[in-house]
Design a protein around this motif. Structure first.
Motif, PDB file in Angstrom:
ATOM      1  N   PHE A  48       0.827  -1.203   0.000  1.00 50.33           N
ATOM      2  CA  PHE A  48       0.000   0.000   0.000  1.00 50.33           C
ATOM      3  C   PHE A  48       0.868   1.264   0.000  1.00 50.33           C
ATOM      4  N   THR A  49       1.939   1.233   0.789  1.00 50.03           N
ATOM      5  CA  THR A  49       2.735   2.432   1.004  1.00 50.03           C
ATOM      6  C   THR A  49       3.682   2.722  -0.159  1.00 50.03           C
ATOM      7  N   PHE A  50       4.463   1.707  -0.545  1.00 50.07           N
ATOM      8  CA  PHE A  50       5.530   1.952  -1.524  1.00 50.07           C
ATOM      9  C   PHE A  50       5.103   1.737  -2.971  1.00 50.07           C
ATOM     10  N   ILE A  51       4.186   0.827  -3.208  1.00 45.75           N
ATOM     11  CA  ILE A  51       3.817   0.508  -4.596  1.00 45.75           C
ATOM     12  C   ILE A  51       2.614   1.344  -5.040  1.00 45.75           C
ATOM     13  N   ILE A  52       1.551   1.366  -4.222  1.00 49.01           N
ATOM     14  CA  ILE A  52       0.384   2.179  -4.587  1.00 49.01           C
ATOM     15  C   ILE A  52       0.640   3.650  -4.252  1.00 49.01           C
ATOM     16  N   GLY A  53       1.455   3.901  -3.207  1.00 44.24           N
ATOM     17  CA  GLY A  53       1.799   5.268  -2.845  1.00 44.24           C
ATOM     18  C   GLY A  53       0.821   5.938  -1.904  1.00 44.24           C
ATOM     19  N   LEU A  54       0.199   5.154  -1.004  1.00 44.80           N
ATOM     20  CA  LEU A  54      -0.777   5.715  -0.075  1.00 44.80           C
ATOM     21  C   LEU A  54      -0.083   6.222   1.183  1.00 44.80           C
ATOM     22  N   PRO A  55      -0.522   7.357   1.730  1.00 46.47           N
ATOM     23  CA  PRO A  55       0.044   7.833   3.005  1.00 46.47           C
ATOM     24  C   PRO A  55      -0.403   6.956   4.150  1.00 46.47           C
ATOM     25  N   ALA A  56       0.276   7.081   5.286  1.00 43.84           N
ATOM     26  CA  ALA A  56       0.046   6.190   6.429  1.00 43.84           C
ATOM     27  C   ALA A  56      -1.389   6.261   6.932  1.00 43.84           C
ATOM     28  N   HIS A  57      -1.991   7.466   6.973  1.00 46.70           N
ATOM     29  CA  HIS A  57      -3.346   7.571   7.528  1.00 46.70           C
ATOM     30  C   HIS A  57      -4.369   6.886   6.624  1.00 46.70           C
ATOM     31  N   GLU A  58      -4.135   6.877   5.314  1.00 45.11           N
ATOM     32  CA  GLU A  58      -5.053   6.167   4.420  1.00 45.11           C
ATOM     33  C   GLU A  58      -4.900   4.660   4.549  1.00 45.11           C
ATOM     34  N   VAL A  59      -3.670   4.181   4.734  1.00 46.09           N
ATOM     35  CA  VAL A  59      -3.449   2.755   4.965  1.00 46.09           C
ATOM     36  C   VAL A  59      -4.153   2.316   6.249  1.00 46.09           C
ATOM     37  N   ALA A  60      -4.024   3.125   7.303  1.00 41.67           N
ATOM     38  CA  ALA A  60      -4.672   2.792   8.567  1.00 41.67           C
ATOM     39  C   ALA A  60      -6.187   2.747   8.410  1.00 41.67           C
ATOM     40  N   LEU A  61      -6.750   3.674   7.652  1.00 43.14           N
ATOM     41  CA  LEU A  61      -8.198   3.702   7.438  1.00 43.14           C
ATOM     42  C   LEU A  61      -8.659   2.476   6.661  1.00 43.14           C
ATOM     43  N   ILE A  62      -7.900   2.088   5.659  1.00 42.57           N
ATOM     44  CA  ILE A  62      -8.247   0.888   4.883  1.00 42.57           C
ATOM     45  C   ILE A  62      -8.286  -0.343   5.784  1.00 42.57           C
ATOM     46  N   LEU A  63      -7.257  -0.519   6.606  1.00 42.20           N
ATOM     47  CA  LEU A  63      -7.195  -1.690   7.493  1.00 42.20           C
ATOM     48  C   LEU A  63      -8.320  -1.660   8.511  1.00 42.20           C
ATOM     49  N   ALA A  64      -8.649  -0.469   9.028  1.00 40.51           N
ATOM     50  CA  ALA A  64      -9.712  -0.362  10.022  1.00 40.51           C
ATOM     51  C   ALA A  64     -11.071  -0.706   9.420  1.00 40.51           C
ATOM     52  N   LEU A  65     -11.351  -0.200   8.224  1.00 40.70           N
ATOM     53  CA  LEU A  65     -12.641  -0.468   7.593  1.00 40.70           C
ATOM     54  C   LEU A  65     -12.754  -1.926   7.147  1.00 40.70           C
ATOM     55  N   ALA A  66     -11.637  -2.529   6.753  1.00 41.66           N
ATOM     56  CA  ALA A  66     -11.656  -3.957   6.417  1.00 41.66           C
ATOM     57  C   ALA A  66     -11.989  -4.792   7.652  1.00 41.66           C
ATOM     58  N   SER A  67     -11.437  -4.398   8.802  1.00 42.88           N
ATOM     59  CA  SER A  67     -11.761  -5.090  10.055  1.00 42.88           C
ATOM     60  C   SER A  67     -13.223  -4.888  10.418  1.00 42.88           C
ATOM     61  N   ALA A  68     -13.735  -3.678  10.203  1.00 45.95           N
ATOM     62  CA  ALA A  68     -15.137  -3.394  10.509  1.00 45.95           C
ATOM     63  C   ALA A  68     -16.064  -4.256   9.653  1.00 45.95           C
ATOM     64  N   ALA A  69     -15.721  -4.439   8.395  1.00 43.32           N
ATOM     65  CA  ALA A  69     -16.525  -5.303   7.526  1.00 43.32           C
ATOM     66  C   ALA A  69     -16.536  -6.731   8.040  1.00 43.32           C
ATOM     67  N   GLY A  70     -15.404  -7.160   8.601  1.00 40.43           N
ATOM     68  CA  GLY A  70     -15.320  -8.507   9.152  1.00 40.43           C
ATOM     69  C   GLY A  70     -16.190  -8.710  10.364  1.00 40.43           C
ATOM     70  N   VAL A  71     -16.446  -7.647  11.124  1.00 38.16           N
ATOM     71  CA  VAL A  71     -17.314  -7.758  12.302  1.00 38.16           C
ATOM     72  C   VAL A  71     -18.713  -8.191  11.880  1.00 38.16           C
TER      73      VAL A  71
END
Length: 451
Positions: A48-71
């Motif tokens: 996410f960070t080096f290849i797609i070029g996303l900043p850290a806060h966007e990576v964190a949001l992606i992981l958080a929302l993916a976890s929320a979907a899993g709930v």
């Protein structure tokens, strides 16, 4: 006097799970798919960070929302496993999971990465809940907990292997290497599906009616009214109406945040607040893996008994609370002392992990209504997903923000949740009802942590 039977050899103990057609199939599928999981976990954030070029806060949001979907999907997976073929459901979910991982190579921005991650996160947790429902139906008593322990041991070994393979992409460092590893991870999931199709139909929910068919005045069956009566009967067995199981799920979710301590809290604590070298993060992970692989199966023996499961949860609570305090002591001391303290805390933390998992599995199976095995296991999986989603926030707000006092507060949270689980087990073991009767006290001695 007849000779006593010879103890089983190491080879026979390793091959024992393969003798059972259900467990053997799940073990082989887990071996394959979890190698892919290890690859994916190793490269995801950096991809996410080096290849797609996303900043850290966007990576964190992606992981958080993916976890929320899993709930949400955790309960949905268990709910569906009561209504359709659990075997077919697991096959389709696992196949979709593999395809979802491969699709990551087409992510080019925040929106596309978010959509893919949410879909994959939801599918992954639904598959986990379905797998738990299959175990609940395929085995009884101690064999259910034993099956979960074997699969968790296999999972840890496979993820460790996959992490080593995934590290090749980090060494090479090119976009092509990252994408090749992600495709390989997805292919591993698809290969595992070729094993899951071998699961027998006996793992599906029984089709016996819960309510008597409704007949008309002429004596024929009223299909619409009978289906409505069936739905009403199913709702009567809903885990949402079981306050004891709801409380168990909530307490287990809170204790499940200990995974967040290992994945988020300890690495950041080592890097930011101690003089220990950052390589200690990897050493602590290896130590945890060794403890799980060596002790998860033996520690899980007997936890189908409510008293033993409760005792395991209580011991885990004290160990985890102690580990939090010891972690805190690593700050402000020389590097060699910090290393020693972190390793001692990791050891206590690792045994707390295997004990809490063993106790939680036993209680989640034995206190569940067998009529709705899928919904109950989906509920329990949903609690775990919720705990995983909240863990980074709670760990950051306590230990990482307030140091010693924060670590003590975090330890108190684990102690309260673990002892609460022990209280539920103790009360259920004393009281009447299916939960107490399904777990005859075969072994009420102390929980062993040796093979």
């Amino acid at each position: 006097m007849p000779d006593s039977p010879a103890p089983p050899t190491l080879a026979s103990r390793i091959l024992a799970p393969f003798a059972d057609p259900v467990l053997g199939t799940l073990v082989i599928a887990t071996l394959i798919s979890r190698v892919g999981r290890g690859i994916f976990l190793t490269v995801t954030v950096l991809y996410f960070t080096f290849i797609i070029g996303l900043p850290a806060h966007e990576v964190a949001l992606i992981l958080a929302l993916a976890s929320a979907a899993g709930v949400v999907s955790s309960f949905a997976g268990g709910w569906l496993a009561d209504r359709v073929s659990a075997r077919r459901l697991l096959v389709w979910l696992s196949a979709a999971d593999g395809v979802g991982l491969i699709v990551y190579v087409f992510a080019g921005d925040f929106a596309s990465a978010l959509v893919i991650a949410v879909c994959v996160g939801a599918i992954e947790q639904a598959a986990n809940a379905t797998r738990a429902a299959i175990i609940a139906r395929a085995f009884t008593g101690e064999r259910r907990v034993g099956a979960r322990a074997v699969l968790r041991t296999v999972t840890n070994l496979s993820i460790a292997v996959g992490s080593g393979i995934g590290a090749l992409a980090l060494v090479i460092g090119t976009a092509e290497a990252y994408r090749a590893m992600i495709v390989g991870a997805g292919v591993a999931y698809l290969l595992a599906v070729t094993q899951l199709v071998r699961l027998p139909g006996s793992v599906d929910a029984p089709r016996a009616a819960l309510a008597a068919p409704v007949t008309t005045a002429t004596g024929s069956t009223d299909a619409v009214a009978s289906a409505r009566a069936e739905r009403i009967a199913l709702r009567a067995h809903s885990p949402w109406r079981d306050r004891r199981y709801l409380l168990l799920t909530a307490l287990s979710a809170v204790f499940g945040m200990q995974f967040g301590v290992a994945e988020v809290g300890v690495p950041l604590w080592i890097a930011q607040d101690t003089d220990a070298p950052e390589v200690l993060v990897a050493i602590a992970l290896i130590l945890n893996t060794v403890v799980v692989v060596l002790f998860q199966v033996p520690v899980s023996r007997g936890t189908h008994d409510l008293r033993v499961a409760g005792r395991a949860s209580a011991i885990a609570a004290w160990l985890m609370a102690g580990a939090c305090v010891v972690y805190a002591l690593a700050s402000g001391v020389p590097a060699w002392a910090a290393i020693t303290i972190i390793l001692v805390a990791t050891l206590a933390h690792s045994f707390a992990e295997v004990l809490s998992q063993a106790g939680g599995w036993g209680l989640s199976f034995e206190l569940a209504d067998p009529v709705r095995a899928g919904a109950y296991q989906g509920m329990f999986s949903m609690g775990f997903s919720l705990g995983a989603m909240c863990a980074p926030i709670v760990v950051a707000a306590t230990a990482l923000e307030h140091g010693l006092l924060g670590w003590v507060a975090l330890g108190a949270i684990f102690l309260a949740s673990g002892l609460g689980t022990w209280a539920i087990a103790r009360s259920a073991a004393r009281g009447p009802g299916p939960a107490a009767s399904t777990s005859a006290p075969t072994d009420t001695g102390s929980v062993s942590v040796v093979a």
